[in-house]
Each structure stands twice: as C-alpha cells, then as structure tokens.
Design an enzyme around this catalytic site. Structure first.
Site, PDB file in Angstrom:
ATOM      1  N   ASN A   9       0.866  -1.185   0.000  1.00 35.95           N
ATOM      2  CA  ASN A   9       0.000   0.000   0.000  1.00 35.95           C
ATOM      3  C   ASN A   9       0.906   1.239   0.000  1.00 35.95           C
ATOM      4  O   ASN A   9       1.447   1.601   1.029  1.00 35.95           O
ATOM      5  CB  ASN A   9      -0.895  -0.042   1.251  1.00 35.95           C
ATOM      6  N   LYS A  11       0.087   4.239  -0.342  1.00 34.50           N
ATOM      7  CA  LYS A  11      -0.603   5.423   0.191  1.00 34.50           C
ATOM      8  C   LYS A  11      -0.392   6.615  -0.760  1.00 34.50           C
ATOM      9  O   LYS A  11      -0.404   6.408  -1.966  1.00 34.50           O
ATOM     10  CB  LYS A  11      -0.139   5.709   1.615  1.00 34.50           C
ATOM     11  N   HIS A  96      -9.766   0.970   4.811  1.00 32.81           N
ATOM     12  CA  HIS A  96      -8.503   1.235   5.503  1.00 32.81           C
ATOM     13  C   HIS A  96      -8.762   2.234   6.634  1.00 32.81           C
ATOM     14  O   HIS A  96      -9.559   3.158   6.480  1.00 32.81           O
ATOM     15  CB  HIS A  96      -7.480   1.789   4.509  1.00 32.81           C
ATOM     16  N   GLU A 164      -5.914  -5.119  10.781  1.00 36.75           N
ATOM     17  CA  GLU A 164      -4.940  -4.030  10.840  1.00 36.75           C
ATOM     18  C   GLU A 164      -5.370  -3.024  11.912  1.00 36.75           C
ATOM     19  O   GLU A 164      -6.121  -2.083  11.620  1.00 36.75           O
ATOM     20  CB  GLU A 164      -4.816  -3.349   9.470  1.00 36.75           C
ATOM     21  N   SER A 216       2.811  -1.797  10.553  1.00 38.95           N
ATOM     22  CA  SER A 216       4.263  -1.762  10.829  1.00 38.95           C
ATOM     23  C   SER A 216       4.959  -3.088  10.540  1.00 38.95           C
ATOM     24  O   SER A 216       5.842  -3.495  11.290  1.00 38.95           O
ATOM     25  CB  SER A 216       4.530  -1.339  12.279  1.00 38.95           C
ATOM     26  N   GLY A 238       2.730  -1.035   4.344  1.00 38.21           N
ATOM     27  CA  GLY A 238       2.713   0.374   3.946  1.00 38.21           C
ATOM     28  C   GLY A 238       4.139   0.875   3.770  1.00 38.21           C
ATOM     29  O   GLY A 238       4.784   0.639   2.752  1.00 38.21           O
ATOM     30  N   GLY A 239       4.647   1.547   4.794  1.00 38.54           N
ATOM     31  CA  GLY A 239       5.954   2.214   4.745  1.00 38.54           C
ATOM     32  C   GLY A 239       7.072   1.362   4.177  1.00 38.54           C
ATOM     33  O   GLY A 239       7.847   1.841   3.331  1.00 38.54           O
TER      34      GLY A 239
HETATM   35  P1  PGA Z   1       2.514   0.440   7.655  1.00 38.37           P
HETATM   36  O1  PGA Z   1       1.128   0.693   6.915  1.00 38.37           O
HETATM   37  O2  PGA Z   1       3.084  -0.860   7.158  1.00 38.37           O
HETATM   38  O3  PGA Z   1       3.368   1.628   7.271  1.00 38.37           O
HETATM   39  O4  PGA Z   1       2.216   0.411   9.121  1.00 38.37           O
HETATM   40  C1  PGA Z   1       0.257  -0.349   6.664  1.00 38.37           C
HETATM   41  C2  PGA Z   1      -1.035   0.214   6.136  1.00 38.37           C
HETATM   42  O5  PGA Z   1      -1.540   1.182   6.697  1.00 38.37           O
HETATM   43  O6  PGA Z   1      -1.565  -0.261   5.145  1.00 38.37           O
END
Ligand code: PGA
Length: 257
Positions: A9, A11, A96, A164, A216, A238-239
C-alpha cells in the site's frame, strides 16, 4: 502450500509518476523475490494506468487504495469500481483505517465492497480497532457484520480480510518505532475473524478465506505473522514497501517462513 500474499500500500506516495516508475524499476531489478509470493501493488489511482504494464512484468497484480460506493453518475471526484478495473486494477483496498478516520462509515464500506464485487475487483477489506486498549473483538464483530451485509457465500470467498489495528500503523517508511501488534495477539484476532466467518457462512468459508495482517510489518518480524501452520496468509505493507531493499528482504522472509 499456497504462496503468501504481499500487498504493498503505497498510500499517497511517491511524489511523482517518474518516482513511481523508478520505484517499480528498482523492484524489477530484484524480480526473483516477487516470483515467490503473490504480490499486489496498490499505487495512487492516477498511477494505475501508466504503471500497469510494469506491475504485470513483475508478475504482480495491480490494486487500488479505495473505490467509490457509487456505480456512476453525478459524484464529482469519485472513481468507480468499473473505471478502476478498466485501467488495470484487479484488487482494491476497502475500509482502511486512514479512510475510516476521514469519516468513512461501515455502511459506506459495505456499499464499496458490493460495488467492487459487482465489477469483478477483489476487495481487500481492512478491519481492526483504533486504540490499543479497545475491545478488539467487539469492534471486529461490528465492522465485519456491517461489511458483509448482503454479501452472498460465493462472493465472500473472493474477499481478502486484513486485521490491521490502527494503533499499529507506522508513520511511514522511516518510522522504526516497532509499533506492530504482537504476533500472538494478532493471530488470536485472525482466529476470531475466522470464527465470525464460520458463524456467518460456515466452516468451509472460514477455513478458506484469506486473512492478512497489517501494521508496521518489517522484514525482521514478518515471519512470525505468516509462519507455516497457523499464521496469516500474508501481509499488508505500507511504509516498508517504499524502501526497496527492506521490501525485498520482507518478501523473501515471508516466502521462506
Ligand atoms: P505500515 O502501513 O506498514 O506503514 O504500518 C500499513 C497500512 O496502513 O496499510
């Protein structure tokens, strides 16, 4: 044993189409890792069409990050499921927590899932509590029942769920605070989600439905979430998906777990 599902993702990143193309080229240079998993790349919607070929070349599928709850018509700024599908999306993330935070209700999420299914997009439905001290089971109960209103047994089989919790989501690629949920706790919630599916649709659906973890996820911890036997079917990232080396390490660790 089926391949692990890795959903990236992105974002609201990267900043330009050129940067997004460069990110995919960097993924492509480590192509062999992607073959070991079922990867879904979810860029911002405006990048879907121009990146479609490059995502295919990677052996991955394209996903959108959101979809309209309407089928079409006078809804300025909205993107329908059919539009996303027509430019190459196969999946779409729905519900989300970053969108729920902007005011998206369970009812709207249900409408979005129905629209996605109608157009042949595979919904990736995110559920989870906002605060660490909240009663996660009660919230999952509410969110899942509402999300699945009016959805038939044959359609529910196509949905991917993501546990999540909002509190476990990172602030971006550089956030290394290690906020992720404890694997044992997350796996308990996965079991809870499957129990709910069993109550609503029967044991076979509950067993076969794919449930992912998000929040995370990093290369060092991913194996604990997707371990053989009783782990999640994959992860939503995500990140870490924006940091190429880290993402490749993560994919490899998940595939080998
Ligand atoms: P993250 O984001 O891996 O940066 O925590 C996951 C998401 O929100 O889809």
């Amino acid at each position: 044993m089926s391949k692990k599902i890795i959903v990236a993702n992105w974002k609201m990143n990267p900043k330009t189409l050129r940067d997004a193309e460069a990110l995919l080229r960097a993924y492509r240079a480590r192509y062999s890792a992607f073959k070991k998993v079922e990867a879904v790349i979810c860029p911002p919607a405006v990048y879907i069409s121009p990146l479609h070929k490059a995502v295919r070349a990677l052996g991955a599928r394209m996903g959108a990050q959101d979809v309209s709850c309407f089928e079409g018509g006078t809804h300025t700024g909205e993107l329908s499921a059919a539009m996303l599908k027509s430019v190459g999306a196969a999946y779409v993330i729905i519900g989300h927590s970053e969108r729920r935070k902007m005011g998206e209700t369970d009812d709207v999420i249900n409408q979005k899932i129905l629209q996605a299914l109608k157009s042949g997009l595979i919904p990736i439905v995110a559920v989870g509590e906002s605060e660490k001290n909240e009663d996660a089971d009660r919230i999952l109960d509410m969110q899942i029942k509402a999300a699945l209103r009016g959805i038939s047994i044959s359609d529910v089989r196509n949905i991917l769920f993501v546990y999540e919790p909002r509190w476990a989501i990172s602030r971006g690629p550089q956030d290394t605070r290690g906020l992720s949920d404890a694997p044992e706790h997350a796996i308990e919630k996965m079991i809870y989600i499957r129990r709910m599916l069993a109550r609503l649709y029967g044991a076979s659906v509950a067993q076969k439905t794919r449930v992912l973890y998000g929040g995370s996820v990093r290369s060092g911890i991913v194996a604990a979430f997707v371990k053989k036997g009783f782990g999640f079917n994959g992860v939503l990232v995500g990140g870490a998906s924006l940091r190429v080396f880290e993402f490749i390490k993560l994919i490899t660790a998940a595939a080998d777990a």
